[in-house]
Design a protein around this motif. Structure first.
Motif, PDB file in Angstrom:
ATOM      1  N   HIS A 287       0.800  -1.217   0.000  1.00 18.79           N
ATOM      2  CA  HIS A 287       0.000   0.000   0.000  1.00 18.79           C
ATOM      3  C   HIS A 287       0.837   1.274   0.000  1.00 18.79           C
ATOM      4  N   LYS A 288       2.153   1.147   0.149  1.00 21.21           N
ATOM      5  CA  LYS A 288       2.999   2.340   0.143  1.00 21.21           C
ATOM      6  C   LYS A 288       2.876   3.035  -1.203  1.00 21.21           C
ATOM      7  N   GLY A 289       2.798   4.351  -1.150  1.00 17.49           N
ATOM      8  CA  GLY A 289       2.680   5.090  -2.402  1.00 17.49           C
ATOM      9  C   GLY A 289       2.401   6.551  -2.160  1.00 17.49           C
ATOM     10  N   ALA A 290       1.533   7.112  -2.986  1.00 14.68           N
ATOM     11  CA  ALA A 290       1.251   8.544  -2.950  1.00 14.68           C
ATOM     12  C   ALA A 290       0.637   8.999  -1.631  1.00 14.68           C
ATOM     13  N   ASP A 291      -0.105   8.134  -0.963  1.00 11.91           N
ATOM     14  CA  ASP A 291      -0.784   8.517   0.275  1.00 11.91           C
ATOM     15  C   ASP A 291       0.039   8.274   1.538  1.00 11.91           C
ATOM     16  N   THR A 292       1.255   7.776   1.398  1.00 10.55           N
ATOM     17  CA  THR A 292       2.058   7.442   2.577  1.00 10.55           C
ATOM     18  C   THR A 292       2.351   8.671   3.432  1.00 10.55           C
ATOM     19  N   LEU A 293       2.627   9.806   2.811  1.00  5.33           N
ATOM     20  CA  LEU A 293       2.902  11.023   3.582  1.00  5.33           C
ATOM     21  C   LEU A 293       1.689  11.414   4.413  1.00  5.33           C
ATOM     22  N   GLU A 294       0.489  11.292   3.849  1.00  6.16           N
ATOM     23  CA  GLU A 294      -0.726  11.597   4.604  1.00  6.16           C
ATOM     24  C   GLU A 294      -0.935  10.587   5.729  1.00  6.16           C
ATOM     25  N   GLU A 295      -0.617   9.325   5.494  1.00  8.00           N
ATOM     26  CA  GLU A 295      -0.741   8.301   6.544  1.00  8.00           C
ATOM     27  C   GLU A 295       0.192   8.619   7.709  1.00  8.00           C
ATOM     28  N   VAL A 296       1.413   9.046   7.403  1.00  2.14           N
ATOM     29  CA  VAL A 296       2.369   9.413   8.459  1.00  2.14           C
ATOM     30  C   VAL A 296       1.828  10.617   9.239  1.00  2.14           C
ATOM     31  N   ALA A 297       1.299  11.609   8.526  1.00  4.45           N
ATOM     32  CA  ALA A 297       0.730  12.800   9.183  1.00  4.45           C
ATOM     33  C   ALA A 297      -0.435  12.410  10.076  1.00  4.45           C
ATOM     34  N   LYS A 298      -1.287  11.550   9.587  1.00  2.32           N
ATOM     35  CA  LYS A 298      -2.454  11.086  10.353  1.00  2.32           C
ATOM     36  C   LYS A 298      -2.005  10.364  11.628  1.00  2.32           C
ATOM     37  N   THR A 299      -0.949   9.579  11.518  1.00  6.31           N
ATOM     38  CA  THR A 299      -0.426   8.834  12.667  1.00  6.31           C
ATOM     39  C   THR A 299       0.232   9.775  13.669  1.00  6.31           C
ATOM     40  N   LEU A 300       0.912  10.799  13.193  1.00  3.66           N
ATOM     41  CA  LEU A 300       1.560  11.759  14.094  1.00  3.66           C
ATOM     42  C   LEU A 300       0.563  12.515  14.956  1.00  3.66           C
ATOM     43  N   ARG A 301      -0.613  12.802  14.414  1.00  6.60           N
ATOM     44  CA  ARG A 301      -1.623  13.568  15.141  1.00  6.60           C
ATOM     45  C   ARG A 301      -2.888  12.753  15.350  1.00  6.60           C
TER      46      ARG A 301
ATOM     47  N   LEU B 202     -15.256  20.830  11.663  1.00  8.34           N
ATOM     48  CA  LEU B 202     -15.928  19.736  10.959  1.00  8.34           C
ATOM     49  C   LEU B 202     -16.610  20.213   9.673  1.00  8.34           C
ATOM     50  N   GLU B 203     -17.130  21.430   9.683  1.00  3.70           N
ATOM     51  CA  GLU B 203     -17.764  21.987   8.486  1.00  3.70           C
ATOM     52  C   GLU B 203     -16.735  22.371   7.429  1.00  3.70           C
ATOM     53  N   SER B 204     -15.474  22.507   7.825  1.00  4.43           N
ATOM     54  CA  SER B 204     -14.424  22.979   6.920  1.00  4.43           C
ATOM     55  C   SER B 204     -13.822  21.889   6.049  1.00  4.43           C
ATOM     56  N   MET B 205     -14.145  20.632   6.306  1.00  2.71           N
ATOM     57  CA  MET B 205     -13.468  19.567   5.572  1.00  2.71           C
ATOM     58  C   MET B 205     -14.443  18.635   4.866  1.00  2.71           C
ATOM     59  N   ILE B 206     -13.921  18.013   3.799  1.00  5.06           N
ATOM     60  CA  ILE B 206     -14.702  17.033   3.045  1.00  5.06           C
ATOM     61  C   ILE B 206     -13.872  15.767   2.882  1.00  5.06           C
ATOM     62  N   ASP B 207     -14.543  14.639   2.762  1.00  6.60           N
ATOM     63  CA  ASP B 207     -13.881  13.349   2.627  1.00  6.60           C
ATOM     64  C   ASP B 207     -13.688  13.052   1.150  1.00  6.60           C
ATOM     65  N   ARG B 208     -12.439  12.809   0.768  1.00  7.40           N
ATOM     66  CA  ARG B 208     -12.125  12.499  -0.630  1.00  7.40           C
ATOM     67  C   ARG B 208     -11.534  11.098  -0.763  1.00  7.40           C
ATOM     68  N   GLN B 209     -11.867  10.206   0.158  1.00  9.97           N
ATOM     69  CA  GLN B 209     -11.361   8.829   0.133  1.00  9.97           C
ATOM     70  C   GLN B 209      -9.829   8.782   0.149  1.00  9.97           C
ATOM     71  N   ARG B 210      -9.248   9.623   0.993  1.00  8.20           N
ATOM     72  CA  ARG B 210      -7.811   9.653   1.235  1.00  8.20           C
ATOM     73  C   ARG B 210      -7.605   9.528   2.737  1.00  8.20           C
ATOM     74  N   PRO B 211      -6.374   9.301   3.174  1.00  5.53           N
ATOM     75  CA  PRO B 211      -6.140   9.201   4.620  1.00  5.53           C
ATOM     76  C   PRO B 211      -6.583  10.435   5.397  1.00  5.53           C
ATOM     77  N   LEU B 212      -6.327  11.629   4.863  1.00  6.72           N
ATOM     78  CA  LEU B 212      -6.743  12.867   5.515  1.00  6.72           C
ATOM     79  C   LEU B 212      -7.858  13.515   4.705  1.00  6.72           C
ATOM     80  N   ARG B 213      -8.757  14.170   5.405  1.00  2.40           N
ATOM     81  CA  ARG B 213      -9.794  14.929   4.715  1.00  2.40           C
ATOM     82  C   ARG B 213      -9.170  16.197   4.137  1.00  2.40           C
ATOM     83  N   VAL B 214      -9.894  16.854   3.241  1.00  2.00           N
ATOM     84  CA  VAL B 214      -9.391  18.040   2.560  1.00  2.00           C
ATOM     85  C   VAL B 214     -10.321  19.209   2.873  1.00  2.00           C
TER      86      VAL B 214
END
Length: 177
Positions: free
Chosen positions: A66-80, A138-150
């Protein structure tokens, strides 16, 4: 724990899509009796190239499918973990086409946790703290099927102005569209 047993455990979790861990997560995955045994196992796996340590306290299964383009977001999600986080500021505005520059190797994240900047082999993670009420976050973000919302386009613009970042790169036509 033997390296072969640890590899089996990590592969089992990788099949479920889990490949980024904290030290506490690894203690549960490996069922080690003590922190000393866990530390020895993690050091062996890191030296053997099975685990990577991109930043203090976070480990990545280097053989993951699963390592790839979303790995940086996964690390960020894990850090916080345990905080509300979403991609915003220059990263989100670039995705929306509101600024012409594309942040390469960097992600800007708004968080209810601590601010900070982390350099990893996957890129730089910049956390910016927000004191806004949870309902507004919560109103500021949307789910785009990535590790972090946008952030929504409006929220990303508001965040950029709120934190006092340079606004001369904003394309006003795109921002108002």
């Amino acid at each position: 724990m033997k390296q072969s047993d640890a590899l089996k455990q990590l592969r089992a979790f990788d099949q479920k899509g889990r490949y980024v861990y904290t030290a506490r997560d690894l203690a549960k995955v490996f069922s080690e009796d003590s922190w000393r045994a866990l530390r020895a196992t993690v050091q062996r796996l890191t030296a053997g190239g099975i685990l990577e340590r991109p930043v203090k306290g976070v480990y990545v299964f280097s053989l993951s499918r699963h390592k790839g383009a979303d790995t940086l977001e996964e690390v960020a999600k894990t850090l916080r973990r345990g905080e509300y986080n979403y991609v915003s500021l220059e990263s989100a505005l670039s995705e929306y086409g509101i600024i012409s520059q594309i942040p390469v190797g960097r992600i800007t994240v708004v968080t209810t946790g601590r601010k900070g900047e982390y350099r990893t082999p996957y890129g730089i993670i910049e956390f910016t703290h927000t004191k806004r009420p949870l309902s507004e976050v919560l109103e500021s973000m949307i789910d785009r099927q990535r590790p972090l919302r946008v952030a929504t386009k409006e929220a990303a613009l508001r965040d950029l102005r709120r934190v006092g970042r340079n606004t001369h790169l904003i394309d006003s036509e795109e921002a108002n569209a």
